[in-house]
Design a protein around this motif. Structure first.
Motif, short mmCIF file in Angstrom:
data_model
loop_
_atom_site.label_atom_id
_atom_site.label_comp_id
_atom_site.label_asym_id
_atom_site.label_seq_id
_atom_site.Cartn_x
_atom_site.Cartn_y
_atom_site.Cartn_z
N THR A 101 -6.86 -9.70 -3.17
CA THR A 101 -7.40 -10.08 -1.86
C THR A 101 -8.85 -9.66 -1.63
O THR A 101 -9.51 -10.23 -0.78
CB THR A 101 -6.55 -9.47 -0.73
N TYR A 102 -9.35 -8.67 -2.38
CA TYR A 102 -10.72 -8.26 -2.10
C TYR A 102 -11.39 -7.61 -3.32
O TYR A 102 -10.74 -7.09 -4.22
CB TYR A 102 -10.79 -7.31 -0.91
N LEU A 103 -12.72 -7.67 -3.28
CA LEU A 103 -13.62 -6.98 -4.21
C LEU A 103 -14.49 -6.05 -3.38
O LEU A 103 -14.95 -6.43 -2.30
CB LEU A 103 -14.52 -7.98 -4.92
N ILE A 104 -14.73 -4.85 -3.87
CA ILE A 104 -15.65 -3.96 -3.18
C ILE A 104 -16.61 -3.34 -4.21
O ILE A 104 -16.18 -2.85 -5.25
CB ILE A 104 -14.90 -2.88 -2.37
N PHE A 105 -17.91 -3.41 -3.91
CA PHE A 105 -18.96 -2.94 -4.81
C PHE A 105 -19.65 -1.73 -4.22
O PHE A 105 -19.79 -1.60 -3.00
CB PHE A 105 -20.01 -4.04 -5.02
N LEU A 146 -7.67 4.32 -2.02
CA LEU A 146 -6.44 5.09 -1.81
C LEU A 146 -6.08 5.22 -0.34
O LEU A 146 -5.01 5.73 -0.01
CB LEU A 146 -6.58 6.49 -2.42
N ILE A 147 -6.94 4.75 0.56
CA ILE A 147 -6.65 4.87 2.00
C ILE A 147 -5.54 3.90 2.40
O ILE A 147 -5.57 2.72 2.08
CB ILE A 147 -7.92 4.60 2.82
N THR A 148 -4.56 4.44 3.11
CA THR A 148 -3.44 3.64 3.61
C THR A 148 -3.70 3.31 5.08
O THR A 148 -4.13 4.18 5.85
CB THR A 148 -2.12 4.42 3.49
N ASP A 157 -2.19 -5.56 4.50
CA ASP A 157 -2.56 -5.81 5.90
C ASP A 157 -3.79 -5.01 6.32
O ASP A 157 -4.14 -4.99 7.50
CB ASP A 157 -1.39 -5.43 6.83
N SER A 158 -4.45 -4.35 5.38
CA SER A 158 -5.65 -3.57 5.72
C SER A 158 -6.81 -4.49 6.04
O SER A 158 -6.80 -5.67 5.71
CB SER A 158 -6.02 -2.66 4.55
N LYS A 159 -7.85 -3.92 6.66
CA LYS A 159 -9.01 -4.74 7.03
C LYS A 159 -9.79 -5.20 5.80
O LYS A 159 -10.54 -6.17 5.86
CB LYS A 159 -9.91 -3.98 8.00
N LEU A 164 -9.82 -10.62 9.09
CA LEU A 164 -9.69 -11.46 10.29
C LEU A 164 -8.54 -10.99 11.18
O LEU A 164 -8.39 -11.49 12.29
CB LEU A 164 -9.49 -12.92 9.90
N ASN A 165 -7.71 -10.05 10.71
CA ASN A 165 -6.63 -9.54 11.55
C ASN A 165 -7.16 -8.90 12.83
O ASN A 165 -6.48 -8.87 13.85
CB ASN A 165 -5.81 -8.49 10.78
#
Length: 385
Positions: A101-105, A146-148, A157-159, A164-165
Motif C-alpha cells: 500500500t505504500y512506499l516511504i523514503f 513498527l508503529i501500530t 488502516d494506518s494513515k 484518505l481515511n
C-alpha cells in the motif's frame, strides 16, 4: 458406442486433469508486503520490508494469542533490487507484493541521483499497483514501520496505507500515489510535493511507555532533477487551500477583542486563471469556502468572522508560495495551469518545463465565504452571561 456414452467417457477421463491446481500456493503459505522503506547511506541502498499479519484483520469467534502485527526485514545492497534479494534469502515462504500500500523514503534516498529508477522498479513489477502511496520522512524508517495505529487497529488502516481515511477530519496535504508521482514528474512543472511523515508521542496508553503515532508535518518537493527541499509546519498550510479538490481544514485567528477563534473550513470551489500580458504572465486565484463554527465568542459578528477568514486564507497561501520561491519551486504548479490553458504562451516562457515566477506572479487571491454555519444552534452563544 453411441455419441452420448462416448462424450461421457471422454469427460470422465479428462476432468481430473482439468480440475487440478498444483501450481497454486495456499494463502497461508505466503508472506504479504504492506509497506517498503528506502534509505541510502554510504553508497548503498537500505531497504526495510514490512510484512503484515492478516490474523489481525480477519474476524474470528475463536480466541487466539495475539501475534506481532508486522515484521520488519532489513537488508542493503548496491542496488535496491540487490537489497530485496538479500531479504529473500532470509524469508521462509513466497512473498506476495499485490497488497503493498505504500512506499516511504528518507530524505537521503530522495537526494540520491538515481531515485527515479526506484519508482521505475515498483511501477514495472507486475504484482504492484499504481495506487501505492508515496511518503518521505526525516525520522527513523524502522521506528515508523513498527508503529501500530491507535487502539491496535490493523496496519492496513494506518494513515500511511490509507491516508484518505482522515479526509473527513482534515486534509493537510493531498496524498500522492505512485501513478500521480510519475505523472507529476513528467508534466510541467516536473515537481511533486510529497507528505512529510514524522513521529509523535502525544498519545498516552496503559502501557509503560507513551504510544507513538505517525503525523504529517509538512511537504518535501521532488523534481525530475532531484530533491529541492522541505516546507514544514504552518508555512506549508497554503497547500491545503490550493488543491483542486474539495477538502476540509481549520483556521485559528484573533478577533477584534483579541480572543482566538478556531473554525472549520470546507472548500467548495477553486480555480486558477492565467492572465497573459505581452511576454509576462500572472495568475488570479478564486476560492469559495463555507465556515463552520465550533466554539463561539459572544462578541463575534458574522462580518468579523468573514473578514478574518479571508485574511487568514490569503496569508497562508502567500506564505507557502514565498517559501516555495526560496527553494526555486513552483509549489502550486502554476506552470501547469498555463500549459493547460495556453500552451503557445507556455512554450514562449518556459525553461526546463517551468515558467519564471516572482512574488508578483500571483496577481490576485479572491477568497469568498459563501456560508457561515453555526452548527445546531443559532448564531448566538449557548449560555448567556
Amino acid at each position: 458406442m453411441n455419441r452420448t456414452i462416448k462424450g461421457f467417457f471422454i469427460l470422465t477421463v479428462t476432468l481430473p486433469l482439468l480440475s487440478g491446481c498444483w501450481d497454486e500456493i495456499e494463502p497461508q503459505r505466503m508472506y504479504y508486503v504492506n509497506g517498503v522503506g528506502v534509505d541510502f547511506k554510504d553508497n548503498q541502498y537500505e531497504v526495510y520490508l514490512q510484512l503484515i499479519n492478516f490474523k489481525d484483520i480477519a474476524k474470528s469467534e475463536t480466541p487466539y494469542a495475539r501475534e506481532a502485527p508486522a515484521e520488519i526485514g532489513y537488508a542493503k545492497g548496491e542496488t535496491m533490487e540487490e537489497a530485496i534479494y538479500e531479504l529473500y534469502r532470509s524469508i521462509d515462504q513466497e512473498v506476495f507484493w499485490g497488497h503493498m500500500t505504500y512506499l516511504i523514503f528518507t530524505e537521503e534516498a530522495l537526494k540520491h541521483e538515481e531515485v527515479i529508477s526506484v519508482f521505475d522498479t515498483f511501477s514495472r513489477f507486475r504484482e504492484t499497483r499504481y495506487q501505492i502511496n508515496v511518503h518521505f520522512t526525516q525520522d527513523s524508517l524502522e521506528e515508523i514501520l513498527l508503529i501500530t495505529p491507535i487502539l491496535n487497529k490493523p496496519l492496513i488502516d494506518s494513515k500511511l496505507s490509507h491516508p484518505l481515511n482522515i479526509r473527513k477530519l482534515e486534509v493537510f496535504t493531498e496524498p500522492v500515489s505512485l501513478r500521480n508521482l510519475v505523472i507529476g514528474l513528467n508534466e510541467p512543472s516536473h515537481e511533486v510535493s510529497l507528505p512529510l511523515v514524522s513521529i509523535d508521542e502525544n498519545w498516552e496508553t496503559t502501557k509503560e511507555h507513551p504510544s507513538k503515532e505517525t503525523t504529517i508535518k509538512g511537504i518535501g518537493i521532488l523534481s525530475k532533477d532531484g530533491f529541492r527541499g522541505v516546507i514544514k509546519g504552518d508555512t506549508a498550510r497554503g497547500v491545503n487551500w490550493m488543491q483542486n479538490k474539495k477538502n476540509r481544514g481549520d483556521l485559528t485567528f484573533k478577533l477584534d477583542s483579541n480572543k482566538s477563534l478556531t473554525v472549520d473550513i470546507e472548500k467548495k470551489y477553486f480555480d486558477v486563471k492565467p492572465i497573459i500580458k505581452g511576454n509576462q504572465v500572472q495568475f488570479k486565484v478564486d476560492i469559495k469556502v463555507d465556515v463552520i463554527l465550533n466554539g463561539f465568542k459572544s462578541k463575534a459578528t458574522e462580518n468579523e468572522i468573514r473578514k478574518e477568514v479571508i485574511k487568514k486564507v490569503k496569508e497562508e497561501i502567500k506564505a507557502t508560495y514565498e517559501a516555495g520561491l526560496k527553494l526555486d519551486v513552483d509549489i502550486y504548479r502554476l506552470s501547469e495551469y498555463l500549459y493547460r490553458n495556453n500552451v503557445k504562451a507556455w512554450k514562449a516562457l518556459e525553461n526546463n518545463g517551468k515558467i519564471p515566477l516572482t512574488k508578483e506572479s500571483i496577481k490576485k487571491i479572491n477568497v469568498q465565504v459563501d456560508k457561515i454555519k453555526s452548527g445546531r444552534k443559532t448564531f448566538e452563544t449557548t449560555i448567556k452571561e
